[in-house]
Design a protein around this motif. Structure first.
Motif, PDB file in Angstrom:
ATOM      1  N   GLU A 190      -6.725  -0.500   1.653  1.00  0.00           N
ATOM      2  CA  GLU A 190      -7.240  -1.203   0.469  1.00  0.00           C
ATOM      3  C   GLU A 190      -8.489  -0.517  -0.063  1.00  0.00           C
ATOM      4  O   GLU A 190      -8.689  -0.411  -1.270  1.00  0.00           O
ATOM      5  N   LEU A 197       0.841  -1.201   0.000  1.00  0.00           N
ATOM      6  CA  LEU A 197       0.000   0.000   0.000  1.00  0.00           C
ATOM      7  C   LEU A 197       0.875   1.250   0.000  1.00  0.00           C
ATOM      8  O   LEU A 197       0.606   2.219  -0.731  1.00  0.00           O
ATOM      9  N   LEU A 240      -8.251   2.070  -2.730  1.00  0.00           N
ATOM     10  CA  LEU A 240      -7.911   1.676  -4.099  1.00  0.00           C
ATOM     11  C   LEU A 240      -9.149   1.542  -4.981  1.00  0.00           C
ATOM     12  O   LEU A 240      -9.047   1.484  -6.196  1.00  0.00           O
ATOM     13  N   PHE A 241     -10.314   1.456  -4.338  1.00  0.00           N
ATOM     14  CA  PHE A 241     -11.555   1.271  -5.101  1.00  0.00           C
ATOM     15  C   PHE A 241     -12.134   2.619  -5.491  1.00  0.00           C
ATOM     16  O   PHE A 241     -12.422   3.445  -4.635  1.00  0.00           O
TER      17      PHE A 241
END
Lengths: 440, 485
Positions: free
Chosen positions: A26, A18, A29-30
């Motif tokens: 995480e 990361l 990242l979307f």
């Protein structure tokens, strides 16, 4: 807690990765707008391997343990052990379509050998390296006929005994074309060739017949059907299976232009109908063939090597003008089938096919001796299967047989159908006894 | 990087492992019926001569010879257990082996025509998988019948067509972004639709102006992949859905990239009416050299009556097959690719909620990490599980061939066409950081090589560069064709 047991990341590695990409978490990242994000649960509990094996085994154990005397287009033959063990080698099982042929020569050669076996068995010049099943292969044959016979006509003629599964798939595959499907009559389990002659005309693009037929009859007038198709400038498409091909008339010799059918008759367990379709045709139609083809070429050493070829027919090149939408299909099943054929060899194929004639003849004869039962109903030679008539209502007979441990087809009000191969021939005595009990 | 050298079995006379037919063949004469047919010839054949072929010629090898043949061929083939396989849009994950054992349960090996009441277990497994897939996709009803993703597309489009016909809508067009899978175009055409190709906008996503111009009263459906084929989430999906629905069209979701969204977003929530699942991609069932896969299709409640027949439902008595009221019919002769579906069920059960969500998280993390390590231009972002790197001046196909020398399978090349010399790369969640670093070194080393080295690659594989042109120009498609030379 996280997560999938198949991702190897430790928390420290995840953190380091990361950092490398410059993300806090995480979730960052979307790139999903708030309005369409999902923060609910599926309510699917994770289970261990052991739990899942137990769970599925327990579930499937609720299937009644019946000896099946069933066929009608889907067959059970003994699959030799080496097929399971060799096909499960991970280099075969976990590979993808051979887009980089230099590193996938093994599978390409297997598919080339599969195509070659079909060329030997059908006598036709070209076979593709697998279709989903016999129903979709027939449907693709109709579309091929439409392409090569586009100048005239639009009728596909099929027997009135065609399995619903095949007819319904065919109807869907011709939805977007101007093809129409019509039926011709059958008589005593095979084509009524005189009636077919009256129906076939300049509008006909494809005449489809089966050998053996859905009632297990060996078609005696294939040459006449082929000639009829030819006279009307239609294609003659023959539906069959690999084992039948090893004994019955060679399709090329009776004028077949396309051969379709079930290749999964060899190589696969019953699998609730999962299959593999045959597709073979004359070289004239090579560039109209659906699906994948493997060809031989040479590599930089000058050695013979194999590659996917003629891909300009396919959907990833020609998009809406492709011969078919089919891409990924049944390559691994084709591998299993080729292995089974190779394991049997020509002697084994012919011996097994001849057994399928004898088993059916012997069982029909024994049943016919039971009062109140008649077998075979159709006065024909049979392959694997045949129809039995009974004085009792057929559904009741089938239900009673299930109570006794046997599964059979119901094909008419007073007709059941039985299929016998090397896998259930040992249970014939019990079946005959049960039939004598419940059938008359 | 790995010092790679793929197995090569060679006879020394211009062939690698010989064909079965070159090892040994036998011709068996057939005929001479004895018990029932003609009296002529030997008495072995149970059929009269006119119903049989004259002879059959096929390879005839001993079992040990066969075992070596297929073992050698397997050694000359690359699979996911050989190394990384970052084929963009193909989602090549590790396939846990326990799913093979689950699928091999002999109680599942039943004939497809068995009476419902005697196969309660098979029906329940299907019902549970339908239910799982519905929850994961946000869909109300799911059919398991289509035997592949492309078959799922055709199923979905036929459902859209049946819906429009039932509502008296005369619609002739399906809109598809230029970057979509070719199967979308072929499936729409097979169903009889004219395809309207939608160009991508400058940011790699759907161009709303172009969509506005394309959508209208002829629109039957828009087929969309989200994230799209360069890994970009279509941020305007709510607007897109509104535009298509306002015009009376349906929105179709191509599930090829669903692995990027598990537990983060659901097609049903985004406004999609129909979707297919590539269970062999998203739920890790082996691709077996190009199939079998399975392409279940999910729909919203309004379309459930159009699903293929038969369908599984729960009843008071247990589980049963039934024919939906306005069913489009069938897309497979029986029930689809059962073994693949069992593996998908087992895989979903193994992961559960947290695992499914984590699979997407790690897939996206891996793609972003790998992208950050490459000396390539990646024109669009931010991307999810896959990205299209460009080899720029170099031929992407040549760079890919050189990557083979480093023991890795290259990405999908030269596609999508919106990226020049594209390397569409999807590492998936199963690769470790170490493997991703290896992959990056292979990418970067290959990109740095001179033209002569690239043009001559690969060197470390079973076969050297294969002449594709002559394979197409002079088709030799069976061992018989080779014999004729």
């Amino acid at each position: 807690m996280s997560g999938t047991p198949f991702a190897p990341h430790t928390p420290a590695e995840t953190r380091a990765m990361l950092d490398e990409v410059g993300a806090e978490s995480e979730a960052d990242l979307f790139d999903i707008p708030d309005g369409v994000g999902f923060d609910g649960v599926f309510d699917i509990a994770p289970r261990t391997e052991r739990e899942i094996r137990h769970e599925v085994a327990e579930m499937l154990s609720r299937n009644d343990d019946l000896v099946e005397f069933m066929g009608r287009g889907h067959y059970d033959h003994y699959v030799p052990s080496p097929v399971d063990h060799l096909a499960d080698r991970s280099e075969f099982l976990t590979s993808y379509t051979q887009y980089q042929p230099e590193i996938t020569q093994g599978f390409l050669q297997v598919l080339f050998e599969y195509q070659s076996m079909l060329v030997e068995l059908t006598g036709l010049g070209v076979a593709n390296c697998s279709m989903y099943d016999s129903a979709t292969a027939l449907a693709e044959a109709a579309r091929l006929a439409d392409r090569v016979r586009s100048a005239s006509g639009s009728t596909v003629l099929v027997p009135d005994s065609l399995r619903d599964g095949k007819r319904a798939v065919l109807d869907n595959y011709v939805t977007g074309s101007d093809l129409t499907v019509a039926e011709y009559p059958t008589s005593e389990g095979t084509a009524d060739v005189d009636a077919l002659a009256d129906l076939a005309d300049a509008e006909t693009v494809l005449v489809y017949a089966e050998n053996p037929t859905v009632r297990g009859c060996i078609e005696e007038r294939l040459t006449d059907i082929g000639a009829l198709a030819d006279e009307n400038e239609a294609l003659f498409c023959l539906g069959t299976d690999l084992l039948a091909l090893s004994l019955l008339q060679e399709p090329a010799s009776v004028g077949a232009d396309v051969v379709v059918g079930s290749a999964g008759a060899l190589g696969m367990p019953t699998s609730y109908g999962m299959g593999l379709g045959i597709f073979a045709t004359r070289e004239d139609y090579l560039r109209q063939v659906p699906g994948r083809l493997v060809g031989a070429s040479e590599d930089g050493r000058g050695n013979r090597a194999y590659t996917l070829t003629l891909q300009t027919r396919e959907q990833h090149i020609r998009k809406e003008r492709a011969t078919s939408n089919i891409c990924t299909n049944q390559a691994w099943v084709a591998l299993r089938t080729a292995m089974h054929v190779a394991h049997l060899g020509p002697d084994g194929m012919v011996d097994l096919a001849e057994d399928c004639v004898r088993y059916a003849r012997d069982l029909a004869h024994r049943i016919d001796e039971v009062g109140g039962l008649q077998a075979p109903v159709d006065d024909r030679h049979h392959f694997r299967e045949f129809v039995v008539s009974t004085d009792q209502p057929a559904p009741a007979v089938a239900g009673d047989l299930a109570e006794e441990g046997y599964a059979v087809h119901v094909v008419g009000e007073h007709e059941i159908q039985l299929c016998v191969t090397e896998t259930n021939v040992g249970a014939v005595d019990g079946l005959v006894a049960a039939l004598a009990e419940v059938g008359p | 990087m790995t010092d790679y050298d793929q197995a090569r079995w060679q006879t020394g006379d211009g062939r690698y492992e010989p064909l079965l037919s070159e090892k040994d063949t036998t011709r068996v004469e057939i005929g001479g019926a004895g018990d029932g047919g003609d009296e002529s010839g030997d008495d072995d054949s149970p059929l009269p001569d006119e119903l049989t072929r004259d002879s059959l010629e096929l390879p005839a090898l001993s079992e040990p010879e066969l075992a070596r043949h297929y073992t050698r061929l397997s050694q000359m083939n690359y699979g996911v257990e050989s190394g990384p396989y970052p084929l963009g849009s193909c989602t090549m994950k590790y396939n846990p082996s326990f799913t093979e054992d689950v699928a091999a349960d002999p109680n599942g090996a039943v004939h497809p025509d068995r009476d419902d009441a005697t196969v309660e277990g098979s029906l329940e497994l299907q019902y549970r998988l339908q239910d799982y897939l519905g929850r994961i996709g946000g869909m109300d009803a799911v059919t398991l019948q289509p035997p592949a993703g492309a078959a799922g597309e055709l199923t979905g489009i036929l459902i859209a067509k049946a819906y429009h016909e039932a509502h008296g809508n005369d619609r002739s067009e399906v809109i598809i972004p230029a970057s979509a899978h070719g199967t979308n175009f072929a499936s729409a055409a097979m169903a009889g639709y004219d395809v309207v190709e939608l160009p991508s906008g400058d940011d790699g996503r759907v161009d709303l102006d172009a969509l506005d111009a394309a959508v209208g009263e002829d629109t039957a459906a828009l087929m969309l992949t989200n994230p799209n084929t360069v890994g970009l989430f279509e941020r305007d999906i709510e607007t897109i859905a509104e535009m298509v629905h306002d015009a009376g069209g349906l929105l179709y979701y191509d599930g090829a990239n669903l692995n990027a969204l598990l537990g983060r977003a659901r097609p049903g929530d985004m406004g999609f009416d129909i979707m297919h699942y590539n269970v062999h991609k998203t739920f890790a069932t082996p691709h077996g050299g190009g199939g079998p896969g399975a392409g279940p299709v999910g729909v919203v409640a309004e379309l459930a009556d159009y699903l293929p027949r038969p369908h599984v439902r729960e009843s008071d008595a247990g589980y049963e097959l039934y024919d939906p009221e306005s069913s489009i019919g069938k897309l497979h002769g029986f029930h689809g690719n059962w073994l693949v579906l069992v593996k998908a069920y087992a895989y979903i059960a193994r992961l559960g909620d947290a695992g499914l969500r984590d699979a997407s998280a790690k897939a996206v993390l891996n793609a972003n990490y790998l992208g950050s390590q490459l000396d390539y231009d990646i024109p669009y972002g931010p991307f999810h599980h896959e990205f299209a790197a460009s080899t720029g001046e170099q031929d992407a196909a040549d760079v890919a061939k050189r990557m083979l020398d480093y023991g890795v399978h290259p990405p999908t090349t030269k596609w999508p066409e919106m990226v020049p010399e594209a390397m569409l790369t999807e590492p998936t969640e199963v690769e470790s950081r170490e493997t991703l670093d290896d992959l990056a070194r292979a990418f970067n080393a290959a990109a740095g090589e001179d033209d002569a080295t690239l043009a001559d690659a690969p060197h470390a594989t079973t076969a050297r560069r294969i002449d594709q042109v002559s394979a197409a120009r002079t088709p030799r498609l069976s061992w018989r064709a080779l014999d004729d030379e």
